[in-house]
Write an enzyme that holds these catalytic residues in place. Structure first.
Site, PDB file in Angstrom:
ATOM      1  CB  VAL A 103      -1.422  -0.224   1.400  1.00  0.00           C
ATOM      2  CG1 VAL A 103      -2.051  -1.312   1.237  1.00  0.00           C
ATOM      3  CG2 VAL A 103      -0.189   0.021   2.974  1.00  0.00           C
ATOM      4  CG  ASN A 132      -5.793  -4.044   8.957  1.00  0.00           C
ATOM      5  OD1 ASN A 132      -5.693  -4.031   9.841  1.00  0.00           O
ATOM      6  ND2 ASN A 132      -4.494  -5.251   8.141  1.00  0.00           N
ATOM      7  CB  SER A 144      -4.471   3.806  16.389  1.00  0.00           C
ATOM      8  OG  SER A 144      -4.329   3.080  17.516  1.00  0.00           O
ATOM      9  CE1 TYR A 173       0.395   2.557  14.155  1.00  0.00           C
ATOM     10  CE2 TYR A 173       0.075   3.166  15.982  1.00  0.00           C
ATOM     11  CZ  TYR A 173      -0.512   2.776  14.849  1.00  0.00           C
ATOM     12  OH  TYR A 173      -1.856   1.863  15.062  1.00  0.00           O
ATOM     13  CB  ALA A 211       1.283  12.129  12.856  1.00  0.00           C
ATOM     14  CB  SER A 212       0.074   8.104  10.324  1.00  0.00           C
ATOM     15  OG  SER A 212       0.213   6.596  10.876  1.00  0.00           O
ATOM     16  CE  LYS A 213      -2.557   3.188  11.745  1.00  0.00           C
ATOM     17  NZ  LYS A 213      -3.532   2.192  11.385  1.00  0.00           N
ATOM     18  CB  ILE A 267      -5.191  -5.394  19.372  1.00  0.00           C
ATOM     19  CG1 ILE A 267      -6.964  -4.741  19.104  1.00  0.00           C
ATOM     20  CG2 ILE A 267      -6.418  -6.744  19.378  1.00  0.00           C
ATOM     21  CD1 ILE A 267      -8.248  -4.631  20.157  1.00  0.00           C
TER      22      ILE A 267
HETATM   23  N1  LIG Z   1      -2.527  -4.518  17.476  1.00  0.00           N
HETATM   24  C1  LIG Z   1      -2.983  -3.042  18.063  1.00  0.00           C
HETATM   25  O1  LIG Z   1      -2.645  -2.823  19.426  1.00  0.00           O
HETATM   26  C2  LIG Z   1      -3.632  -2.086  17.336  1.00  0.00           C
HETATM   27  C3  LIG Z   1      -3.912  -0.696  18.312  1.00  0.00           C
HETATM   28  C4  LIG Z   1      -4.440  -0.074  17.023  1.00  0.00           C
HETATM   29  C5  LIG Z   1      -4.462  -0.317  15.879  1.00  0.00           C
HETATM   30  N2  LIG Z   1      -3.810  -0.683  15.118  1.00  0.00           N
HETATM   31  C6  LIG Z   1      -3.895  -0.848  13.810  1.00  0.00           C
HETATM   32  O2  LIG Z   1      -4.563  -2.665  13.593  1.00  0.00           O
HETATM   33  C7  LIG Z   1      -3.755  -2.098  12.137  1.00  0.00           C
HETATM   34  C8  LIG Z   1      -3.798  -4.425  11.639  1.00  0.00           C
HETATM   35  O3  LIG Z   1      -2.414  -4.363  13.188  1.00  0.00           O
HETATM   36  P1  LIG Z   1      -2.175  -5.799  13.155  1.00  0.00           P
HETATM   37  O4  LIG Z   1      -2.474  -5.276  14.736  1.00  0.00           O
HETATM   38  O5  LIG Z   1      -3.222  -6.888  12.798  1.00  0.00           O
HETATM   39  O6  LIG Z   1      -0.731  -5.543  13.256  1.00  0.00           O
HETATM   40  P2  LIG Z   1       0.131  -6.944  11.952  1.00  0.00           P
HETATM   41  O7  LIG Z   1       1.113  -6.854  11.868  1.00  0.00           O
HETATM   42  O8  LIG Z   1      -0.323  -8.004  12.660  1.00  0.00           O
HETATM   43  O9  LIG Z   1      -0.427  -6.385  10.531  1.00  0.00           O
HETATM   44  C9  LIG Z   1      -0.824  -5.747   9.611  1.00  0.00           C
HETATM   45  C10 LIG Z   1      -0.415  -5.953   8.430  1.00  0.00           C
HETATM   46  O10 LIG Z   1       0.024  -5.837   7.662  1.00  0.00           O
HETATM   47  C11 LIG Z   1       0.400  -5.958   6.342  1.00  0.00           C
HETATM   48  N3  LIG Z   1       1.431  -4.335   5.919  1.00  0.00           N
HETATM   49  C12 LIG Z   1       2.497  -3.818   6.600  1.00  0.00           C
HETATM   50  N4  LIG Z   1       2.714  -3.172   5.930  1.00  0.00           N
HETATM   51  C13 LIG Z   1       2.013  -3.502   4.990  1.00  0.00           C
HETATM   52  C14 LIG Z   1       2.077  -2.565   3.301  1.00  0.00           C
HETATM   53  N5  LIG Z   1       3.389  -1.456   2.976  1.00  0.00           N
HETATM   54  N6  LIG Z   1       1.398  -3.117   2.530  1.00  0.00           N
HETATM   55  C15 LIG Z   1       0.503  -4.484   2.557  1.00  0.00           C
HETATM   56  N7  LIG Z   1       0.171  -4.442   3.297  1.00  0.00           N
HETATM   57  C16 LIG Z   1       0.915  -4.120   4.501  1.00  0.00           C
HETATM   58  C17 LIG Z   1       2.013  -6.557   7.263  1.00  0.00           C
HETATM   59  O11 LIG Z   1       2.420  -7.494   6.377  1.00  0.00           O
HETATM   60  C18 LIG Z   1       0.494  -7.768   8.457  1.00  0.00           C
HETATM   61  O12 LIG Z   1      -0.013  -9.211   7.781  1.00  0.00           O
HETATM   62  C19 LIG Z   1      -3.246  -1.468  11.537  1.00  0.00           C
HETATM   63  O13 LIG Z   1      -3.185  -0.443  10.928  1.00  0.00           O
HETATM   64  C20 LIG Z   1      -2.349  -1.064  13.255  1.00  0.00           C
HETATM   65  O14 LIG Z   1      -2.022  -0.113  13.273  1.00  0.00           O
HETATM   66  C21 LIG Z   1      -3.901  -1.732  16.655  1.00  0.00           C
END
Ligand SMILES: NC(=O)c1ccc[n+]([C@@H]2O[C@H](COP(=O)([O-])OP(=O)(O)OC[C@H]3O[C@@H](n4cnc5c(N)ncnc54)[C@H](O)[C@@H]3O)[C@@H](O)[C@H]2O)c1
Length: 257
Positions: A63, A89, A141, A154, A156-158, A187
């Site tokens: 992405v 996501n 987030s 992170y 700022a992006s969110k 999570i």
């Molecule tokens: N886990 C948490 O506590 C939490 C909290 C708030 C928000 N989030 C957000 O939830 C989303 C998913 O996070 P997660 O916890 O499942 O993490 P994760 O690392 O398990 O999953 C993220 C996925 O994104 C993929 N990815 C990374 N860079 C990419 C790119 N350039 N193009 C396409 N895919 C790419 C990775 O390969 C991975 O499979 C993220 O946007 C994260 O910021 C997570």
């Protein structure tokens, strides 16, 4: 089945939250294109869905590359005929102090988390306007709402991802495209590799007293993707155990409870 005959794109579907959302959508009858930078991880999610009788296909997409954002939307339409739901996501974390951040690190986080999310939403929304409607879900987030030490890029992006959701909702809801964001709290996934003190700090401040589950986020994503989400748009749905709602006084012992 709440998503019968719907088609969905889930980015980052090889990861914790994306995989859970893709599985939930497929279990509710949707055909799901699971995209990820890591094709093997997307294929593992697809294999799991197919083993349970669901419909899903995998594709590699980065992405941070504009052409890939468009391509994953085009592929959803090519493989399933239309795109009803897009979940932005895919994302990366970065913990680094503001004074130590390099321009390259800053731009990488913003390019993946913000620009990739926007360009995919834009490509999906163009198809959805032509189709007469759709649902877009941005994964934000709580880090975009509160100032975490080391969370400059992170967070700022969110914050910007959640603002994109509001502006696109204002511009597109009259065309049937409902755009909402989920703001998860911490999570347990590959991304949230928090050390013991940060983990305990969160648990102390979360009224529900625990980290969230990928299932709790998938449940919120299901509502926002469904026909029940008919008049909710531009909303930020916190899935955070009450973290964002809480003030300092929620310990019953402090108030004689
Ligand atoms: N886990 C948490 O506590 C939490 C909290 C708030 C928000 N989030 C957000 O939830 C989303 C998913 O996070 P997660 O916890 O499942 O993490 P994760 O690392 O398990 O999953 C993220 C996925 O994104 C993929 N990815 C990374 N860079 C990419 C790119 N350039 N193009 C396409 N895919 C790419 C990775 O390969 C991975 O499979 C993220 O946007 C994260 O910021 C997570």
């Amino acid at each position: 089945m709440r998503l019968q005959s719907k088609t969905a794109l889930v980015t980052g579907a090889g990861g914790g939250l994306g995989g859970a959302i893709a599985r939930r959508y497929a279990a509710e009858g949707a055909s799901v294109l699971c995209s990820d930078l890591d094709l093997a991880k997307a294929e593992a999610t697809v294999a799991d869905i197919q083993a349970k009788g669901g419909t899903a296909e995998a594709m590699r997409a980065d992405v941070s590359v504009a052409a890939d954002c468009e391509a994953q939307v085009a592929e959803t339409v090519a493989r399933f005929g239309r795109i009803d739901i897009a979940v932005n996501n895919a994302g990366v974390a970065m913990h680094k102090l503001a004074l130590d951040m390099t321009p390259e690190e800053w731009e990488r986080v913003l390019r993946i988390n913000l620009t990739g999310s926007f360009l995919t939403a834009q490509a999906a929304a163009r198809r959805m306007v032509d189709q007469g409607g759709g649902r877009i879900i941005q994964i934000g987030s709580i880090s975009g709402q509160r100032g975490n030490m080391g969370g400059i890029a992170y967070g700022a992006s969110k914050a910007a991802v959640m603002h994109v959701c509001k502006v696109m909702a204002v511009e597109l809801s009259s065309k049937g495209v409902m755009i909402n964001a989920i703001a998860p709290g911490p999570i347990e996934t590959g991304l949230s590799n928090h050390g013991p003190s940060r983990k305990q700090g969160y648990i102390d401040r979360i009224p529900a007293g625990a980290y969230g589950t990928i299932s709790s986020v998938a449940g919120a994503a299901l509502f926002l993707a469904s026909d029940e989400c008919e008049w909710t748009t531009g909303a930020i749905l916190n899935v955070d155990g009450g973290y964002g709602a809480a003030g300092l006084a929620y310990d019953p012992a402090e108030v004689g409870g």
